[in-house]
Design an enzyme around this catalytic site. Structure first.
Site, PDB file in Angstrom:
ATOM      1  N   GLU A  28      32.712  49.734 126.181  1.00 49.28           N
ATOM      2  CA  GLU A  28      33.389  50.092 124.914  1.00 49.28           C
ATOM      3  C   GLU A  28      33.789  51.572 124.865  1.00 49.28           C
ATOM      4  OE1 GLU A  28      31.143  48.610 121.517  1.00 49.28           O
ATOM      5  OE2 GLU A  28      31.357  46.535 122.220  1.00 49.28           O
ATOM      6  N   GLU A  37      30.446  40.461 125.883  1.00 45.81           N
ATOM      7  CA  GLU A  37      29.627  40.543 124.659  1.00 45.81           C
ATOM      8  C   GLU A  37      30.277  39.643 123.622  1.00 45.81           C
ATOM      9  OE1 GLU A  37      28.366  44.273 122.910  1.00 45.81           O
ATOM     10  OE2 GLU A  37      28.172  45.187 124.898  1.00 45.81           O
TER      11      GLU A  37
HETATM   12  O1  AHR Z   1      25.220  44.320 121.397  1.00 44.18           O
HETATM   13  C1  AHR Z   1      25.083  45.402 120.543  1.00 44.18           C
HETATM   14  C2  AHR Z   1      26.163  46.464 120.762  1.00 44.18           C
HETATM   15  O2  AHR Z   1      27.397  45.965 120.372  1.00 44.18           O
HETATM   16  C3  AHR Z   1      26.384  46.917 122.182  1.00 44.18           C
HETATM   17  O3  AHR Z   1      25.509  47.918 122.571  1.00 44.18           O
HETATM   18  C4  AHR Z   1      27.778  47.456 122.136  1.00 44.18           C
HETATM   19  O4  AHR Z   1      28.432  47.378 123.379  1.00 44.18           O
HETATM   20  C5  AHR Z   1      28.447  46.651 121.046  1.00 44.18           C
HETATM   21  O5  AHR Z   1      29.119  47.451 120.149  1.00 44.18           O
END
Ligand code: AHR
Length: 513
Positions: free
Chosen positions: A181, A302
């Protein structure tokens, strides 16, 4: 969509394959955050008899390995990785440096580092996927990390690994992520898309020099953002996959309006479908411009259901999921199966305690509501070929989260479906149909037509039906009521139609002759 007087319908086209379902769709994610690693993987006051010989929590490892069959895990973050110094996490435990932790606050003891992660992966039969620090980290550090993991020569970091592990064999880490990110303002070392892409090109070039066999995942946003387009245009010929991160159920909620809340939860995963569709276009546009022949896949590394007002940094992102959240999870997985041609990896965020299907105490665990769809999909949809379907049902006209689902993608349909054709090792074929009836109040008595030549659906045809249902869409599992929401399974004669109850998830298994 369905006209008011039109009946629901479900057509399955097993001879129209989309693509084999990648086993990596059932992957996980471990981040140094809250009680994920420290408490979930390593013990926190857990008695010795509940640990593996290597000192890991046995129960968590067994559920991930033996029940969910998690094939791959992403580590060490997440936001955490953007200031992670990997060399702090190797060597004698008592010599490891405690560091301030910048992503989530607190301190990092570094008691769980690269060698512990690899050992845990080996015991859990899981493929490791490591994300590189593109925040504070340098290219040199990244190259040293890869040499440490994968080096087979007589070089400093390969020898350091041999010294630390007492073994000659390399860790053999194939999947590496180029940052996490990097677009986010919460990230240590945020960059613009073009800055990131130029840097990632250089990193990718050098990484392939040190180990040409690795697979690289470029850092994407939600798949449909300007960031994704810019990064793909610059980076597409240097990567193997482009990542997408997206959570649904995310954002402040008005808990007094539960109807609105239910709809925002269960129809939310339609956003992921749109992200994938747009991202596929952006990937192919970039491939076209650079004449890249090899396919570039999506690593949805994610995803999940996360309400930021419930799972907060203060409580280590521990969210206790409702039955409605489980329906959303089933829809998430339907999206991935429907897009099996482009989604290669999907990592639920996260694997234990942190916005997770599993919650542990020092001595036990319980499976949250969202565990059940994950289990059913992993068990029945893995190893199959995703096939085309056509479903008709009423469209939901309430508010969606994000709002643009209804205005841009179109009003979501109540019945959300994916299907796979599965062939066993002995050649036995079966059709597995995953149906989420997202309507809160309406059940659908649905004719299911299977358009497949040479298939007999005789009178004795039976169906195995796994159903996740609860009368209360806000029901939860928890300590003392671990089975409040759970799956019921029955075998019934197949009549060519099925009633999908209001707010239910059903997975049908039909053996074909
Ligand atoms: O999964 C929690 C967080 O969400 C992670 O650290 C990040 O990559 C995302 O914003």
């Amino acid at each position: 969509m369905m006209d008011a007087d039109q009946s629901p319908r479900l057509d399955i086209f097993p001879s129209s394959p989309i693509a084999p379902v990648s086993p990596l769709l059932f992957s996980g994610f471990l981040e140094h955050l809250g009680r994920c690693i420290y408490g979930g993987i390593l013990p926190a006051k857990t008695p010795k008899e509940l640990l593996t010989a290597e000192g890991f929590r046995k129960d968590v490892l067994e559920v991930l390995r033996d029940e969910l069959g998690v094939p791959m895990v992403r580590w060490p973050g997440g936001n955490y990785v953007s200031s992670y110094k990997w060399e702090d996490g190797i060597g004698a435990l008592e010599m490891r440096k405690r560091r301030p932790e910048l992503a989530w606050g607190g301190e990092e003891s570094n008691q769980f580092g690269t060698d512990e992660f690899i050992t845990w992966c080996k015991v859990a039969k899981i493929e490791p996927y490591i994300v590189l620090n593109m925040g504070t980290g340098t290219l040199e550090e990244a190259l040293h990390w890869i040499e440490y993991c994968n080096g087979t020569g007589d070089t400093y970091y390969a020898n350091l690994r041999r010294k630390n592990t007492g073994r000659d064999a390399p860790h053999g880490v194939k999947y590496w992520g180029l940052g996490n990110e990097v677009w986010g303002e919460w990230q240590v070392g945020q960059q613009t898309a073009s800055e990131y892409a130029a840097k990632a090109r250089q990193w990718a070039h050098a990484i392939k020099l040190i180990d040409p066999s690795v697979k690289l995942v470029g850092c994407g946003e939600a798949g449909l953002n300007d960031w994704d387009g810019v990064v793909l245009d610059i980076l597409v010929d240097k990567i193997d996959m482009h990542s997408i991160h997206l959570y649904t159920g995310f954002g402040p909620r008005d808990r007094s309006q539960t109807d609105r809340e239910y709809g925002r939860t269960v129809y939310g995963p339609d956003a992921a479908e749109y992200s994938i569709e747009i991202c596929k276009g952006l990937i192919n546009k970039a491939r076209f411009n650079k004449a890249v022949r090899k396919p570039i896949k999506i690593a949805f590394d994610e995803y999940g259901v996360w309400d930021e007002t419930v799972g907060t940094p203060q409580n280590g992102l521990e969210q206790f999921y409702t039955f409605a959240d489980a329906l959303a999870m089933a829809s998430w997985l339907n999206v991935f199966v429907r897009h099996a041609d482009i989604v290669e990896i999907a990592c639920i965020a996260q694997s234990v305690n942190v916005i997770s299907p599993l919650i542990v105490s020092p001595t036990g665990l319980f499976r949250q509501t969202i565990f059940h769809p994950l289990y059913l999909f992993s068990r029945y949809m893995r190893g199959g070929v995703s096939v085309r379907i056509a479903a008709s049902s009423a469209a939901y006209s309430g508010e969606t989260l994000p709002q643009w689902i209804s205005s841009i993608k179109g009003h979501p349909a109540d019945l959300d479906v994916s299907a796979v054709l599965h062939t066993s090792e002995t050649g036995k074929r079966s059709l597995r149909i995953a149906v989420v009836n997202r309507s809160e109040n309406r059940s659908y008595q649905t004719p299911v037509r299977i358009a497949f030549e040479n298939v007999e659906m005789g009178e004795e045809q039976q169906v195995e039906a796994h159903e996740l249902w609860h009368e209360d869409v806000n029901a939860r599992n928890g300590w003392g009521h671990e089975q409040e929401v759970s799956v019921t399974t029955r075998v019934a004669p197949w009549s060519g139609s099925w009633t999908f109850r209001a707010h239910s998830f059903t997975l049908l298994v039909l053996d074909l002759r």
